[in-house]
Structure formats: C-alpha cells, structure tokens
Write an enzyme that holds these catalytic residues in place. Structure first.
Site, mmCIF file in Angstrom:
data_model
loop_
_atom_site.group_PDB
_atom_site.id
_atom_site.type_symbol
_atom_site.label_atom_id
_atom_site.label_comp_id
_atom_site.label_asym_id
_atom_site.label_seq_id
_atom_site.Cartn_x
_atom_site.Cartn_y
_atom_site.Cartn_z
ATOM 1 N N HIS A 198 -40.942 37.824 -35.507
ATOM 2 C CA HIS A 198 -39.851 37.310 -34.673
ATOM 3 C C HIS A 198 -40.210 35.935 -34.157
ATOM 4 C CE1 HIS A 198 -36.665 37.127 -31.717
ATOM 5 N NE2 HIS A 198 -36.094 38.084 -32.401
ATOM 6 N N ASP A 218 -34.568 45.056 -36.412
ATOM 7 C CA ASP A 218 -33.946 45.472 -37.668
ATOM 8 C C ASP A 218 -34.720 46.571 -38.387
ATOM 9 O OD1 ASP A 218 -31.704 43.823 -37.577
ATOM 10 O OD2 ASP A 218 -32.886 42.096 -38.213
HETATM 11 N N1 CMC Z 1 -43.582 39.261 -43.550
HETATM 12 C C1 CMC Z 1 -44.701 38.603 -43.906
HETATM 13 N N2 CMC Z 1 -45.166 37.522 -43.264
HETATM 14 C C2 CMC Z 1 -44.462 37.099 -42.197
HETATM 15 C C3 CMC Z 1 -43.301 37.730 -41.762
HETATM 16 C C4 CMC Z 1 -42.874 38.859 -42.487
HETATM 17 N N3 CMC Z 1 -41.754 39.515 -42.119
HETATM 18 N N4 CMC Z 1 -42.817 37.089 -40.687
HETATM 19 C C5 CMC Z 1 -43.631 36.063 -40.456
HETATM 20 N N5 CMC Z 1 -44.640 36.074 -41.365
HETATM 21 C C6 CMC Z 1 -45.754 35.142 -41.441
HETATM 22 C C7 CMC Z 1 -45.379 33.899 -42.201
HETATM 23 O O1 CMC Z 1 -45.591 34.048 -43.579
HETATM 24 C C8 CMC Z 1 -46.302 32.890 -41.587
HETATM 25 O O2 CMC Z 1 -47.595 33.112 -42.075
HETATM 26 P P1 CMC Z 1 -48.578 31.893 -42.430
HETATM 27 O O3 CMC Z 1 -48.741 31.153 -41.118
HETATM 28 O O4 CMC Z 1 -49.789 32.574 -42.925
HETATM 29 O O5 CMC Z 1 -47.840 31.092 -43.449
HETATM 30 C C9 CMC Z 1 -46.314 33.302 -40.109
HETATM 31 O O6 CMC Z 1 -46.038 34.698 -40.114
HETATM 32 C C10 CMC Z 1 -45.290 32.583 -39.235
HETATM 33 O O7 CMC Z 1 -44.036 32.665 -39.873
HETATM 34 P P2 CMC Z 1 -42.800 31.720 -39.546
HETATM 35 O O8 CMC Z 1 -41.814 31.796 -40.661
HETATM 36 O O9 CMC Z 1 -43.266 30.366 -39.133
HETATM 37 O O10 CMC Z 1 -42.203 32.374 -38.255
HETATM 38 P P3 CMC Z 1 -40.750 32.177 -37.752
HETATM 39 O O11 CMC Z 1 -40.793 32.192 -36.288
HETATM 40 O O12 CMC Z 1 -40.097 30.989 -38.361
HETATM 41 O O13 CMC Z 1 -40.040 33.437 -38.378
HETATM 42 C C11 CMC Z 1 -38.711 35.270 -38.820
HETATM 43 C C12 CMC Z 1 -39.373 34.437 -37.721
HETATM 44 C C13 CMC Z 1 -37.898 36.380 -38.151
HETATM 45 C C14 CMC Z 1 -37.746 34.394 -39.610
HETATM 46 C C15 CMC Z 1 -39.804 35.857 -39.741
HETATM 47 O O14 CMC Z 1 -40.677 36.668 -39.003
HETATM 48 C C16 CMC Z 1 -39.225 36.621 -40.919
HETATM 49 O O15 CMC Z 1 -38.895 36.021 -41.942
HETATM 50 N N6 CMC Z 1 -39.063 37.989 -40.798
HETATM 51 C C17 CMC Z 1 -38.470 38.758 -41.838
HETATM 52 C C18 CMC Z 1 -36.939 38.771 -41.681
HETATM 53 C C19 CMC Z 1 -36.522 39.593 -40.495
HETATM 54 O O16 CMC Z 1 -36.968 40.705 -40.282
HETATM 55 N N7 CMC Z 1 -35.566 39.029 -39.733
HETATM 56 C C20 CMC Z 1 -35.005 39.698 -38.539
HETATM 57 C C21 CMC Z 1 -35.402 38.970 -37.289
HETATM 58 S S1 CMC Z 1 -35.097 39.916 -35.780
HETATM 59 C C22 CMC Z 1 -33.397 40.180 -35.679
HETATM 60 C C23 CMC Z 1 -32.537 39.004 -35.810
HETATM 61 O O17 CMC Z 1 -32.808 37.933 -35.286
HETATM 62 O O18 CMC Z 1 -31.514 39.123 -36.440
#
Ligand code: CMC
Length: 381
Positions: free
Chosen positions: A268, A320
């Site tokens: 998140h 989710d």
């Molecule tokens: N699976 C694997 N690795 C992950 C995930 C995941 N679900 N989420 C974050 N990471 C890793 C990412 O690869 C990165 O690692 P590294 O630094 O080694 O490259 C690190 O964590 C930081 O990731 P980020 O993309 O910079 O973090 P963010 O704040 O931009 O992303 C997010 C937040 C929700 C987009 C992301 O966690 C994600 O893609 N999650 C999967 C999709 C998901 O479940 N979305 C629902 C969000 S909650 C409800 C809503 O808002 O609707």
C-alpha cells in the site's frame, strides 16, 4: 536554448506519484499509515464496521456526524433505487462478456441523462445526486450481473438495507443474515479512504465545476485499474488458479517474486504496516469459515500467501486481499468485485465532491519540463 537554460522553476524535482504530497485539507478521513489507523470523521473504522451500518456511515461522511434516529436515510435511499427502463433496455443490448467496470461506467453516464438535475450545481441538488447514485448503483450492478447470465433484472424493493436489497436483486432469493452483515461491513470498510487515486480524480474533475456524474465516471475509471480497486478481482483469480493447480502458496509467492511480478492484494502506498481494513476482513473471513466448511481452503491459501509475503518482502495484505474470498462466498462473480467496491466508495467520492464545492479552487499542478528547447522549424527536414 539548452536544458541548462530552462527557467529554474521548471527544473524543480517532482515527487514521483505525488507520494506524501499534501494536496488539500479535508475533514472526512484520517489515515496514519505508520500505525495502521483509519478514521472516518473521528470514528475508528473497526468501530464503524462492527457497530454501525452502511447507511449511517454514508450519512456520517456526507454530514460530518452520525444521524439521530429521525435523520436516518435508510428509507430515503430505498425509495430512490429504481432506474429508468430505458437505461435497463440499453444495458441489455450490450454483449454478455463485457468488463463490468466499463459497463458500470456507461450505466452511470446513462443515468445522468435521466436526471433533470444532472447539470444543476446547488448544494441541495448535489446532495440529492449523492443519495440517488448511492441508491441506484446497486440496482445497476445487479442488472449487469444478471445480464451476464442471460437473466432479466429484478426490481429493487423499497424496504431493507442496501446490502440486503443488493443480495436480493442479485438472486431473487431472501439473503441470509450472515451474508447481509458481511456485505454491509464490506461497504463500510470501502466507503472512504482519503485522497486515494479515484477520489483525487473525482475532486480534480469536480474542481473544474464539471458535474457530479462526470466526476464519478472519472473516479470509476481510476478505480478500475489493477493498482487500485481492480486488485480484488485479480486476487480471486490468483486464489482460483492456486486451487486448480494445487501449487503451494509459499512456492507461488517465491516464483512470482523471482520473476519480479507483483502479487495482488499486497502493499500500500500509505500503510507501512497492516491495512486496518484488511485486519477487519481477515477476522470476518475466519468467522465465516467457522460457519462454512468450504471456506477452509481459501483461509489456508490466504494465510500461506500472507505469511510468505511478510517473511520474504515485509509487505502486508491490503483491503483487496481478504475482500476476494468474502465476495466469493457471497456468490459474486470475480470480475464484478470492483463494482462492489464502487457501491461502497460512491459515498466517499460524493462526500469529497460536496466538500470540494464548499470552497472550490481549480486543481492545476505543473510538470517539470524535461524536453528539448530552442528547436527551429527551418532545421526540420
Ligand atoms: N507484490 C510484490 N512486490 C511489491 C508489491 C506487491 N504487491 N507491492 C509493492 N512491492 C514492492 C515493489 O516491487 C518495490 O520493491 P523494490 O523496492 O524491491 O523494487 C517496493 O515494494 C515498493 O513498491 P512501490 O511500487 O514503489 O510502492 P507503491 O507505493 O508505489 O505501490 C501499490 C503501492 C498498491 C501500487 C503496490 O503495493 C502494488 O502494486 N500492490 C499490488 C496491487 C494492489 O494490491 N493494489 C490495491 C491497493 S489497496 C486498495 C486500493 O487502493 O484500491
């Protein structure tokens, strides 16, 4: 002019994804991502999900306080549930294998054509639109879900809660109290979440003084994405894939992480610890599992996935993740899960729009320019 000559203000470093940027003041929702706290208008989400209900929470978001008994909006919402026959007829012409979020977006757009106040922008007419959209979206979703299976829509009842009526319109059968309670808590948990991508999209559109329908359609488009609300559908598809293949959840996580794939339902932008909504849903899933033996498989898969993600990446489940098996138990098709998110979040989106319009200013940030300068058309071959 070369890039070093670009005016200083245009070279300022931006914050990618606007992470941590405070874009506006709001009195609707408080989130402490470090502690895993979520509060709607002063009330903790755990308290609301357990002891309140969706209709009272909608009132709370819109008015800033919980309703007294004579202010409750259950009856008002129930009386606004019907949607025009023309909208139902139009939707029934669509191909059966549609993307439910895309069709819901179209359905909401169609509703605007039958609302005489769609372009009126007084506080009272906007509040009426918030009520109407909250009442009509469940009717739209169930009509679409039944169309998918070649069935005609079931007319809404003018009694009962949003959750109860939704489950009734989905199947035509009387829903059981556990299912009603679970869906109601799901809607409360999804009602609001600060300046998330879809709410921000709604406020950006609203701030141009466009109408509420346009802002909500934009929000639906943002929520549809895999990184936002679209994750819940993908979580269920992952659980179903694991059920089919028999692969251990631990191996699945290791394999996906090794190929740098994201695992849906984890991580998140704001929560750096457990998403409090996920915790409420996890407990709900375990309670449901005690009553439904079929749930054991999903509970075991979810535990294996979340344990391994925590051990390997220190990343916890988000809202989710546990939503998916709960909606599965309620008999909802996986690709409709994000539409159920809309059913709850419509209250938060509309509360933010009402707040935006109380003290509006156009939302118009700037980009740091990184392109070329000083090119001449005469040099272009
Ligand atoms: N699976 C694997 N690795 C992950 C995930 C995941 N679900 N989420 C974050 N990471 C890793 C990412 O690869 C990165 O690692 P590294 O630094 O080694 O490259 C690190 O964590 C930081 O990731 P980020 O993309 O910079 O973090 P963010 O704040 O931009 O992303 C997010 C937040 C929700 C987009 C992301 O966690 C994600 O893609 N999650 C999967 C999709 C998901 O479940 N979305 C629902 C969000 S909650 C409800 C809503 O808002 O609707």
């Amino acid at each position: 002019m070369n890039p070093s000559e670009i005016p200083q203000t245009n070279q300022e470093r931006h914050v990618k994804g606007l992470e941590g940027v405070i874009a506006l003041n709001s009195s609707i929702c408080y989130i402490d991502g470090g502690k895993g706290t979520l509060v709607y208008r002063g009330y903790a989400i755990e308290d609301l999900a357990t002891h309140s209900n969706f209709e009272d929470v909608a009132y709370l978001l819109w008015h800033g306080q919980l309703p007294n008994p004579d202010q409750q909006i259950h009856g008002q919402l129930a009386s606004l549930r019907s949607i025009p026959e023309e909208v139902l007829n139009f939707l029934s012409q669509l191909p059966r294998h549609f993307d439910p979020m895309a069709t819901l977006r179209t359905g909401i757009s169609l509703l605007s054509h039958y609302d005489p106040e769609s372009n009126t922008s007084t506080p009272e007419s906007n509040y009426q639109k918030a009520l109407r959209l909250t009442a009509q979206i469940p009717t739209l979703i169930t009509a679409l879900a039944r169309h998918r299976h070649g069935k005609s829509p079931i007319a809404p009842r003018t009694t009962g809660s949003t959750a109860e009526n939704f489950l009734y319109m989905l199947t035509g059968e009387e829903p059981n109290p556990t299912a009603i309670k679970s869906l109601d808590a799901f809607l409360v948990l999804h009602a609001e979440h600060g300046l998330n991508a879809s709410t921000f999209a709604a406020r950006v559109i609203g701030a141009t003084l466009s109408d509420m329908y346009s802002a909500i359609i934009g929000a639906v488009g943002a929520l549809k994405g895999a990184l936002h609300g679209g994750a819940n559908t993908r979580v269920m598809l992952m659980l179903l894939e694991l059920q089919k293949s028999g692969e251990a959840p631990e191996e699945f996580v290791m394999r996906k992480l090794a190929s740098k794939e994201r695992i849906m339902g984890f991580g998140h932008r704001v929560y750096k610890t457990l998403d409090p909504r996920a915790d409420v849903l996890r407990k709900m899933l375990i309670e449901l599992g005690d009553q439904t033996p079929d749930m054991k498989l999903w509970i075991d898969l979810c535990s294996g996935l979340s344990r391994t993600m925590d051990e390997q990446k220190g990343i916890r489940a988000n809202v989710d993740f546990y939503s998916a098996p709960i909606l599965h138990l309620l008999g909802i098709d996986p690709d409709f899960y994000t539409t159920i998110f809309v059913m709850g979040r419509i209250t938060g989106w509309t509360a933010h729009l009402l707040e935006q319009w109380e003290d509006n200013r156009l939302i118009r940030p700037r980009a740091a320019y990184t392109g070329p300068m000083g090119l001449n058309l005469s040099d272009h071959q």
